[in-house]
Design an enzyme around this catalytic site. Sequence first.
Site, mmCIF file in Angstrom:
data_model
loop_
_atom_site.group_PDB
_atom_site.id
_atom_site.type_symbol
_atom_site.label_atom_id
_atom_site.label_comp_id
_atom_site.label_asym_id
_atom_site.label_seq_id
_atom_site.Cartn_x
_atom_site.Cartn_y
_atom_site.Cartn_z
ATOM 1 N N GLU A 175 -7.018 -0.382 -1.092
ATOM 2 C CA GLU A 175 -7.148 -0.856 -2.570
ATOM 3 C C GLU A 175 -8.580 -0.570 -2.854
ATOM 4 O OE1 GLU A 175 -9.808 -3.173 -2.177
ATOM 5 O OE2 GLU A 175 -9.360 -2.729 -0.067
ATOM 6 N N GLU A 318 -10.294 0.323 0.793
ATOM 7 C CA GLU A 318 -9.707 1.434 0.248
ATOM 8 C C GLU A 318 -8.476 2.060 1.255
ATOM 9 O OE1 GLU A 318 -12.724 4.548 0.569
ATOM 10 O OE2 GLU A 318 -14.055 3.582 -1.086
#
Lengths: 351, 351
Positions: A175, A318
Amino acid sequence: MSSISNTIAAIKPLDPALHESAQARLDILTKPQGSLGRLEEFARRIVAITGNTMPEIPRKAVFTFAGDHGVAEEGVSLFPKEVTPQMVLNFLRGGAGINVLARQAGADVVVVDIGVDYDFGGVDGLRHMKVIRGTRNMRKGPAMTREEAEKCVEAGIALANEYADKGYGLFGTGEMGIANTTPSAAIAAVLTGRSVADVTGRGTGIGDEAFNSKIGVIVDAIRINQPDPSDAMDVLSKIGGAEIAGIAGLCLGAAARRVPVVIDGFISTAGALIACEMAPLTAEYLFAAHRSVEIGHGAMLDRMGLRHILNLDLRLGEGTGAAIAMMIIESGIRIYREMATFADAGVSTAE
Amino acid sequence: MSSISNTIAAIKPLDPALHESAQARLDILTKPQGSLGRLEEFARRIVAITGNTMPEIPRKAVFTFAGDHGVAEEGVSLFPKEVTPQMVLNFLRGGAGINVLARQAGADVVVVDIGVDYDFGGVDGLRHMKVIRGTRNMRKGPAMTREEAEKCVEAGIALANEYADKGYGLFGTGEMGIANTTPSAAIAAVLTGRSVADVTGRGTGIGDEAFNSKIGVIVDAIRINQPDPSDAMDVLSKIGGAEIAGIAGLCLGAAARRVPVVIDGFISTAGALIACEMAPLTAEYLFAAHRSVEIGHGAMLDRMGLRHILNLDLRLGEGTGAAIAMMIIESGIRIYREMATFADAGVSTAE
């Protein structure tokens, strides 16, 4: 039924006989029994999850969901909100941490705009699945409507189905969203029952003043919105985020399709926990990549009964930890597939 | 001077300025400062060890030293002694755990007969560096003469020099030798000052009776041989093993050539500890791959000031943990080399 309830209904418990048959093979390979520890556990779980007694080296994809957060206006992050779309573009150019680590792991990076407060136009390489232009400030009211949260979950389910159909066999979650440790800590507090102070960390590295303020913001958000811990969709919509919802959907969709999912750090785990509260069997399909620096991470993993694979003091998100953990899970699959047996190698067994 | 004392004299402390320059680069990459945790540490250390401010992705080799142990006749292992040469042949055919994991990591496996009690003839692919045909039973007297131990250390140094000359940039250690957790625990006890019971584990998985007997064997070996803890070569020769000595030499030789070494589990760490007692600066060149199930492992890592990378409940040896850890160290190098900077990516920095 909605695609969410259909998906949940399709998630089945794992068959213990598959675990046993996998261990039986591991025990005839040229090593003392159990001596490859968690690599053997990973192999057993991959066999049980996929139902394939000789699993392939899987095609891998990390899904990096991006969304913005109205609560960023409360000063809970070290970085300005425009960093969310800037980093999305960095992902698309291959320059971010997740790109580097996914290349090493042999995983594709699927970058998903599910809730960024920016107009990307038709930029190539991005999955355009925007449900909202950022959440609303949860300190002032619900971050999302229930319908918005459901649409985000459905987007995650759709991606899981699409990539399962394409033949991918191992998913990772990731994310990007400035301020997103704030809703994640709020979710952790509500769903684990811990105090906000026990599950709130410093995110990108905020100082003492901002940290104390962040705790106050989360306490306020929970008090104002009164999310119902027995209704994960209520929690997700009121104090969650679009990318967290997308991750929850990806986990549900993957479990329904028997695709294992490696969940990354604190925010990803908040999404996975939402999925597990909706459908507890989902946890059987998840691997916890690592234990984040964020202090609330462990409480959520405990709630799901997951044990982290790595402890590398990561706090980037991420999907970076997931990409590394994918390599180690693959190590377990390779051991299972490629090692010689005692009989084939002419090696004497234990006395 | 001997090759050992020459090698020790060539080991220099790392330059702190290299750590700082590496961190300065890491801090302009598109991530919150420090957020990649230990991956950043690995990158800094690789820069400082190699002296290269933009290190290449290294060529990698795992050195699996094989040796036999006279103490095997005391019944300290679950497996018969003939398994040592059988596993060496398994390594040469590519069927063992280390072969599988080294293939994944992109590392060569260098299989070294340094002390196996078996005549391999001229079998292809094996490095024929046999110094002894197994150690003598250390419960009855010294395992090796001092000269034998020195020859084994010199063999390790020679391999380090050979592979440094060939352009390899990252070494891993590994070993095979039925009964070799016994001398390793003896070394751990003598060099860390812990009790034998505190550093002795179950090796390949022996039961209670054999375990208690193993502790007694180690206590006896130390009492009978009286190794001098201030003289690592004395310890190595009296209660060590040929493969442990080879690993010690590899660590010394690598440090002298500024090649980083990933040490594997309990036995490899005993070898690395011998090297560090001979030349304390060696520790600056070492990475501890993992924390083994063997209980004495942590005490040795503490003595060298090393923090393990992985905790996967491994207890196989061969270099298996080192191969996996090599991938993660490489992750750090790749992050350092490949990530975009804030300026290049047009991403806003922290406020």
